[in-house]
Design an enzyme around this catalytic site. Structure first.
Site, short mmCIF file in Angstrom:
data_model
loop_
_atom_site.label_atom_id
_atom_site.label_comp_id
_atom_site.label_asym_id
_atom_site.label_seq_id
_atom_site.Cartn_x
_atom_site.Cartn_y
_atom_site.Cartn_z
N HIS A 201 33.09 -16.59 -72.06
CA HIS A 201 32.43 -17.69 -72.55
C HIS A 201 31.38 -18.89 -71.67
O HIS A 201 30.86 -18.77 -72.25
CB HIS A 201 33.17 -18.09 -73.53
CG HIS A 201 33.75 -17.23 -74.72
ND1 HIS A 201 34.62 -17.29 -75.70
CD2 HIS A 201 32.91 -16.04 -75.00
CE1 HIS A 201 34.52 -16.08 -76.72
NE2 HIS A 201 33.80 -15.55 -76.11
N ASP A 298 36.60 -23.72 -74.15
CA ASP A 298 36.77 -22.63 -73.25
C ASP A 298 37.68 -22.92 -71.73
O ASP A 298 38.46 -22.56 -71.49
CB ASP A 298 36.11 -20.91 -72.76
CG ASP A 298 36.21 -20.51 -74.26
OD1 ASP A 298 37.50 -20.03 -74.30
OD2 ASP A 298 35.14 -20.73 -75.16
#
Length: 364
Positions: A201, A298
């Site tokens: 990500h 993330d």
């Protein structure tokens, strides 16, 4: 089997997909969301419509912004919120969680179960509640409307671990009543440090930042966003993650290419080819902005703890550190300070064996 009662906390893309799928399977499902306006269409529809690999209408028992009524009397509480919401959700749940209930973070990212457990303890909840985390989310999914979600693909093997780890098999046996895809992991070291969101990500988003901003995300995130050069950086991030996991004596650490084989049954020789051969990634568009959980979640909740544990174990993580610094510059934040650092997780000053004990048993 159908006597098993679920609560899904979070009505985003994944929460809607999970709640709808459980209801279609015939289970009793409550859905909670902090913001009432987001779930008003679901309340009006009395359920969720699913498209894609799973089709149908899942009728829900309770749809509410009252967390007490959502989790009262349920067996399994599936938390489907960004990882930076795990702490706040734990605080809201703390007064109401009771002996025998199971909380599953979908996914925990890195050290989510430990953070959740510590928040419960600080809040005064000493009940016999098992906190578990999945290594990844069970679907590749997107919300398609206020009361609709699309499941692009159901992943075929989802490792799950609990604190304490002796509860792993018990939790998975119950989850398997709904989803055979869940499999037991050794412990939360395995689920936390085989966190593939950390690999994919942030790197893809940061390296495609100009394209995201200039096109408003009008390209396929994985298929077009991962070029050969991007794939090589993903491989470097992945290797640093693997090195940290091995330093923590993770019993079962695997590479991103091995994970794609396990989760999607994609077998290729290179990470670039594996990503481009995965039908589960086809059609998933890029985010419309860089202000997206792929960075805001993330980076602090995945990359930061991997880097922090690397420093603790004497493992260098230069590419991961570079991504954290770039994200700091883009957002004018200190993600290391805001994220799951060693101090916040209660792990400052611990050696590797003490760290393992805390992650496996939940005790210093």
């Amino acid at each position: 089997m159908k006597d098993l009662k679920f609560a899904v906390l979070g009505a985003g893309h994944g929460g809607k997909a999970l709640a709808g799928h459980l209801a279609i399977k015939g289970f009793s499902v409550n859905l909670y969301n902090r913001t009432l306006s987001r779930i008003k269409p679901i309340i009006k529809m009395r359920g969720i419509e699913l498209e894609g690999e799973v089709k149908g209408f899942g009728r829900l028992d309770i749809v509410t912004d009252d967390i007490e009524s959502a989790i009262d009397g349920v067996n399994i509480i599936m938390v489907v919120v960004p990882a930076n919401g795990h702490g706040p959700i734990a605080e809201r749940c703390a007064p109401f969680l009771k002996d025998g209930q199971i909380v599953v973070l979908n996914p925990g990212r890195t050290c989510g179960a430990l953070e959740f457990l510590q928040v419960l303890r600080r809040s005064g909840n000493k009940n016999d509640v098992v906190i578990s985390e999945t290594q990844t989310f069970i679907y590749a999914s997107r919300g398609m409307g206020p009361a609709t979600a699309k499941i692009f693909r159901i992943k075929q093997a989802i490792p799950v671990a609990s604190i304490p780890s002796e509860k792993n098999n018990e939790v998975v046996e119950k989850l398997n009543m709904a989803f055979p895809e869940f499999i037991p992991a050794s412990d939360v070291i395995e689920t936390s440090f085989n966190n593939m969101g950390a690999v994919f990500h942030p790197s893809i988003t940061i390296l495609n930042a100009s394209r995201i901003e200039s096109t408003l995300g009008n390209f396929q995130f994985y298929i077009e966003g991962v070029t050969q050069s991007v794939a090589r950086i993903l491989e470097s991030v992945d290797q640093e993650r693997v090195d940290v996991a091995k330093a923590l004596k993770c019993e079962n650490v695997y590479s991103a290419i091995d994970w794609l084989s396990m989760a999607y049954n994609v077998v290729e020789d290179s990470l670039f080819d594996a990503i481009h051969s995965n039908p589960g990634y086809v059609g998933i568009m890029a985010p419309r902005t860089t202000n997206v959980r792929y960075i805001t979640e993330d980076v602090p909740m995945s990359l930061v703890p991997i880097s922090e544990f690397g420093k603790q174990a004497g493992v260098n993580t230069p590419v991961i550190d570079s991504l954290i610094h770039i994200a700091d510059s883009v957002f004018k934040k200190d993600f290391r300070k805001e994220g799951r650092n060693l101090s916040g997780l209660g792990m400052s000053g611990l050696d590797i064996d003490q760290t393992r004990k805390l992650l496996i048993n939940g005790k210093r």
